[in-house]
Design a protein around this motif. Structure first.
Motif, PDB file in Angstrom:
ATOM      1  N   SER B   3       0.728  -1.304  -0.063  1.00 11.49           N
ATOM      2  CA  SER B   3      -0.055  -0.061  -0.035  1.00 11.49           C
ATOM      3  C   SER B   3       0.882   1.450   0.078  1.00 11.49           C
ATOM      4  O   SER B   3       0.661   2.157  -0.726  1.00 11.49           O
ATOM      5  N   GLY B   6       2.059   1.739  -3.237  1.00 10.71           N
ATOM      6  CA  GLY B   6       0.853   2.111  -4.206  1.00 10.71           C
ATOM      7  C   GLY B   6       0.840   3.452  -4.213  1.00 10.71           C
ATOM      8  O   GLY B   6       0.289   4.286  -5.202  1.00 10.71           O
ATOM      9  N   ILE B   7       0.393   4.036  -2.855  1.00 11.68           N
ATOM     10  CA  ILE B   7       0.368   5.542  -2.899  1.00 11.68           C
ATOM     11  C   ILE B   7       1.627   6.381  -3.545  1.00 11.68           C
ATOM     12  O   ILE B   7       1.100   7.459  -4.393  1.00 11.68           O
ATOM     13  N   THR B 202     -11.065  11.694  -2.791  1.00 18.16           N
ATOM     14  CA  THR B 202     -10.370  10.423  -2.854  1.00 18.16           C
ATOM     15  C   THR B 202      -9.677   9.986  -1.562  1.00 18.16           C
ATOM     16  O   THR B 202      -9.369   8.797  -1.328  1.00 18.16           O
ATOM     17  N   LYS B 204     -11.500   9.534   1.094  1.00 21.21           N
ATOM     18  CA  LYS B 204     -12.393   8.661   1.502  1.00 21.21           C
ATOM     19  C   LYS B 204     -11.755   7.111   1.205  1.00 21.21           C
ATOM     20  O   LYS B 204     -12.013   6.367   1.995  1.00 21.21           O
ATOM     21  N   LYS B 205     -11.458   7.050  -0.069  1.00 18.76           N
ATOM     22  CA  LYS B 205     -10.978   5.659  -0.382  1.00 18.76           C
ATOM     23  C   LYS B 205      -9.832   5.273   0.410  1.00 18.76           C
ATOM     24  O   LYS B 205     -10.017   4.073   0.634  1.00 18.76           O
ATOM     25  N   ILE B 206      -9.054   6.036   0.451  1.00 19.81           N
ATOM     26  CA  ILE B 206      -7.805   5.665   1.052  1.00 19.81           C
ATOM     27  C   ILE B 206      -7.956   5.267   2.681  1.00 19.81           C
ATOM     28  O   ILE B 206      -7.505   4.199   3.232  1.00 19.81           O
ATOM     29  N   ARG B 207      -8.848   6.173   3.245  1.00 19.82           N
ATOM     30  CA  ARG B 207      -9.186   5.970   4.814  1.00 19.82           C
ATOM     31  C   ARG B 207     -10.207   4.702   4.705  1.00 19.82           C
ATOM     32  O   ARG B 207     -10.178   4.074   5.850  1.00 19.82           O
ATOM     33  N   ALA B 208     -10.944   4.496   3.561  1.00 20.74           N
ATOM     34  CA  ALA B 208     -11.905   3.132   3.797  1.00 20.74           C
ATOM     35  C   ALA B 208     -11.181   1.829   3.758  1.00 20.74           C
ATOM     36  O   ALA B 208     -11.705   0.933   3.969  1.00 20.74           O
ATOM     37  N   SER B 209      -9.695   2.024   3.269  1.00 17.93           N
ATOM     38  CA  SER B 209      -8.862   0.969   3.088  1.00 17.93           C
ATOM     39  C   SER B 209      -8.343   0.524   4.370  1.00 17.93           C
ATOM     40  O   SER B 209      -8.114   1.286   5.122  1.00 17.93           O
ATOM     41  N   PRO B 210      -7.631  -0.845   4.542  1.00 17.61           N
ATOM     42  CA  PRO B 210      -6.756  -1.040   5.553  1.00 17.61           C
ATOM     43  C   PRO B 210      -5.666  -0.387   5.718  1.00 17.61           C
ATOM     44  O   PRO B 210      -4.667  -0.823   6.557  1.00 17.61           O
ATOM     45  N   ILE B 211      -5.109   0.605   5.042  1.00 20.01           N
ATOM     46  CA  ILE B 211      -3.695   1.114   5.133  1.00 20.01           C
ATOM     47  C   ILE B 211      -3.393   2.044   6.275  1.00 20.01           C
ATOM     48  O   ILE B 211      -4.660   2.579   6.793  1.00 20.01           O
ATOM     49  N   ARG B 212      -2.504   1.625   7.014  1.00 22.62           N
ATOM     50  CA  ARG B 212      -2.198   2.990   8.121  1.00 22.62           C
ATOM     51  C   ARG B 212      -1.771   4.097   8.097  1.00 22.62           C
ATOM     52  O   ARG B 212      -1.188   4.228   6.998  1.00 22.62           O
ATOM     53  N   GLU B 366      -8.741  11.582  10.421  1.00 21.85           N
ATOM     54  CA  GLU B 366      -9.667  10.646  10.615  1.00 21.85           C
ATOM     55  C   GLU B 366     -10.808  10.547  11.499  1.00 21.85           C
ATOM     56  O   GLU B 366     -11.441   9.994  12.189  1.00 21.85           O
TER      57      GLU B 366
END
Lengths: 316, 367
Positions: B3, B6-7, B202, B204-212, B366
């Motif tokens: 991840s 990925g970013i 976007t 939201k997409k990042i925060r909804a994923s399991p990335i810390r 968050e």
């Protein structure tokens, strides 16, 4: 439909300052079920969904998703959910494939699995035709499909869709419903919010009707319609606005007028349909429409709240 | 792909697709370097026009004085017949000073051993005025010594000490200029990192994923480092080709210092990005902070120029250590051992700033 509860929400409360956006909501969703949150704008649907996706904190209650506690195992919960909000969360300057790759990377997906999932999205969501195109070059419908594909690229068991078809024309809306049905056929549990009663009726196994942060009713659509929506009624539209005369002719029946339309309530409207029509015609009142209308989820909502689903705007 | 990468990869791709951003990332170091080269790349980085009114009856000696003054190379002489005409031009700022040599200059000098010359300097430019005064007085003394065989009562045996390179103005300037990307580019690039994701939706997409949060910040940092490195590279290449400074380009030491300096700038930018509610707000904050910081960290002038209390502020800003370390490497031929303290300081401050970044991400992003 499986028996296992994949989503369990108990006594959830969320305040925005003084306003109680979610007020003691409890429900559970079975694995493989398509579950709808139906309610007007401002009912608390989006807040509820964003809480479940870990995007908002909550004040009270307990949420268990896929066996994980939302607070204690937030990372595992997020990995179990594919969230597709109302707005398109794609990067305009990247191609659809690059957007999918980015979404996959957020879930640390291997390239092999990614290829499989792109194939799945191509097959089930029909994104193959525009995979290489930049998002800025796509139509609204294509963007929504790409958005959904990006949301579920990691193959989550639960898909949460917030107002997935808002702003769509009827044709695209029906196409999207088909996509959601496809997801269900692949064993996905779908939780969607909508203020479109037909959408809820068409695709949801069960529906929770939300009003002012609470669940006012929850059941299968046909059960809600039957138990709360009431009996079918005869709807008549008369020509030349002769509503008053028609009401006088039909005075022995229980009539109400809604938007120039006379609604005749009867235990069995099929029995009186011909009789009512003949009476009107014989006294010179001609009709544009005489039909029996089954109660809808809109009627259920009206019965529960005393107002229509689409009266309010501006959900937070 | 994980991840974090990925970013980073997404941000780098986006950087190349956003043509405006790409253009200005390239244009910024090029413009700065061309400008600095034009200003400071010359042998004598000053030239002013001086008005001269020479009323001397026997101009032999006065011309000699003017010749010495002219030989400094700092001035262009413009002759006037009357002082009034010359002063008019001084008021119009077309000349910076007016030198008037009186009628009996040579005669007085020969017979009395003393003569008076008038110097009127435009005081609206204190630096230029000071330079003209100094150059003129030096010329007068030099001329006096040469013509009249004058000996100063005390002789100063002057020597300049250089630890490492023998440096001129541009050699001193180049390390300071290389701080530019560490401060400006890194902060400006990373300031947009979170706030633009929020603006686009976007996040939201990042925060909804399991990335810390730390992985988000590291991913953003890698992309910002990449962009900052491009700016540094362009500036360094242009500095070498245009200015050709006599500096020690010890890449093995420069890279870690630039890396650590950039990390500090990026972390500061990320903090602003987490707090910023809108891109414009965050951008304004970053620009303001960078502009203020540049005066504290000794980019252009030594921090000794600052009042004592401001010097103390400069000493607690991590970027000051990066600026000093760059000068130490490039001018003083510093070794790894010499740089241990700045390296540790920069590492520690970056760790603290990232810690704050994670807390703010949790607190503001968050929430």
């Amino acid at each position: 439909m499986g028996q296992k509860m994949i989503i369990e929400v108990e006594g959830l409360v969320k305040h925005y300052g003084e306003v109680k956006a979610v007020d003691g909501v409890s429900f559970s969703v079975e694995e493989g079920e398509t579950f709808g949150l139906l309610g007007p704008n401002g009912a608390g649907k989006t807040t509820l969904m964003e809480i479940m996706c870990g995007l908002r904190r909550f004040d009270q209650g307990k949420v268990t998703i896929h066996g994980f506690d939302l607070v204690k195992d937030s990372i595992k919960v997020r990995a179990s959910i594919g969230f597709c909000p109302q707005e398109t969360l794609l990067y305009d300057l990247l191609s659809v494939r690059e957007n999918l790759a980015f979404s996959a990377a957020l879930y640390s997906m291997s390239s092999k699995k990614f290829k499989e999932r792109v194939e799945f999205s191509s097959k089930v969501l029909g994104v193959s035709e525009f995979l290489k195109r930049r998002v800025q070059q796509l139509s609204g419908g294509m963007k929504r499909r790409a958005n959904l594909a990006a949301s579920i690229i990691h193959d989550p068991p639960i898909v949460i869709l917030d107002e997935p078809t808002v702003g769509f024309d009827p044709t695209i809306k029906r196409e999207f419903w088909e996509l959601i049905r496809n997801l269900k056929s692949y064993g996905k549990t779908v939780l969607l919010s909508t203020h479109d009663m037909y959408e809820a009726d068409e695709i949801c196994d069960r529906v929770a009707i939300m009003e002012k942060g609470k669940i006012a009713a929850l059941d299968k659509p046909h059960v809600l319609k039957k138990t709360i929506g009431g009996e079918p009624s005869l709807h008549i539209k008369v020509k030349e606005s002769r509503v008053k005369k028609a009401l006088k002719i039909l005075e022995k029946y229980k009539c109400t007028v809604v938007a120039d339309e006379i609604q005749v309530s009867a235990t069995n409207p099929w029995e009186i349909m011909t009789e009512v029509s003949d009476k009107l015609v014989s006294q010179g009142v001609y009709t544009d429409k005489v039909e029996i209308v089954e109660p809808s989820l809109e009627d259920v909502f009206i019965k529960l709240s005393g107002r229509r689903l689409t009266e309010e705007e501006g959900e937070k | 792909m994980n991840s974090t990468m990925g970013i980073a990869v997404k941000d780098i791709k986006y950087f190349f697709r956003e043509r405006g951003t790409l253009f200005w990332t390239m244009a910024f170091p090029i413009l700065i370097m061309l400008l600095f080269t034009a200003i400071f790349g010359r042998q004598i980085p000053f030239n002013a026009t001086i008005g001269l009114v020479n009323n001397d009856n026997q101009p032999t000696l006065s011309e000699g004085l003017i010749s010495v003054f002219n030989s400094t190379g700092l001035f262009t002489i413009k002759n006037f017949t009357t002082q009034t005409d010359a002063l008019k031009e001084l008021n119009a700022t077309t000349v910076r000073a007016v030198i008037t040599i009186p009628q009996n200059f040579s005669q007085d000098l020969m017979s009395l051993g003393h003569a008076t010359v008038s110097l009127v300097v435009d005081g609206t430019s204190p630096d230029a005025a000071q330079l003209i005064r100094s150059a003129f007085k030096t010329s007068v003394v030099a001329y006096y010594k040469a013509v009249l065989n004058y000996t100063e009562p005390i002789t100063v045996d002057e020597e300049t000490s250089f630890v490492g390179q023998k440096v001129g103005y541009k050699e001193n300037l180049v390390p300071g200029m290389l701080c530019y990307p560490l401060l400006f580019s890194s902060m400006v690039v990373s300031t947009g990192a979170i706030v633009y994701e929020r603006e686009r939706g976007t996040l939201k997409k990042i925060r909804a994923s399991p990335i810390r949060p730390i992985n988000v910040l590291i991913g953003k940092t890698i992309a910002a480092l990449f962009q900052t490195a491009i700016t540094i590279l362009i500036m360094a290449v242009l500095a070498v080709t245009l200015l050709a400074p006599a500096l020690n380009w010890n890449v093995q030491l420069l890279i870690p210092i630039m890396f650590l300096g950039s990390m500090n700038g990026i972390a500061l930018g990320l903090i602003i990005s987490c707090i910023g509610r809108a891109p414009q707000e965050a951008s304004n904050a970053a620009t303001t902070i960078a502009i203020v910081l540049q005066f504290f960290i000794g980019m252009y002038f030594p921090i000794e120029y600052l009042p004592t209390y401001l010097q103390q502020i400069g000493k607690v800003i991590p970027m000051t250590y990066a600026a000093q370390a760059l000068r130490d490497i490039m001018i003083r031929n510093a070794t790894f051992a010499d740089l241990l303290i700045p390296m540790l300081t920069l590492t520690l401050s970056a760790a603290i700033l990232y810690g704050i970044g994670v807390l703010l991400y949790r607190r503001w992003v968050e929430k």
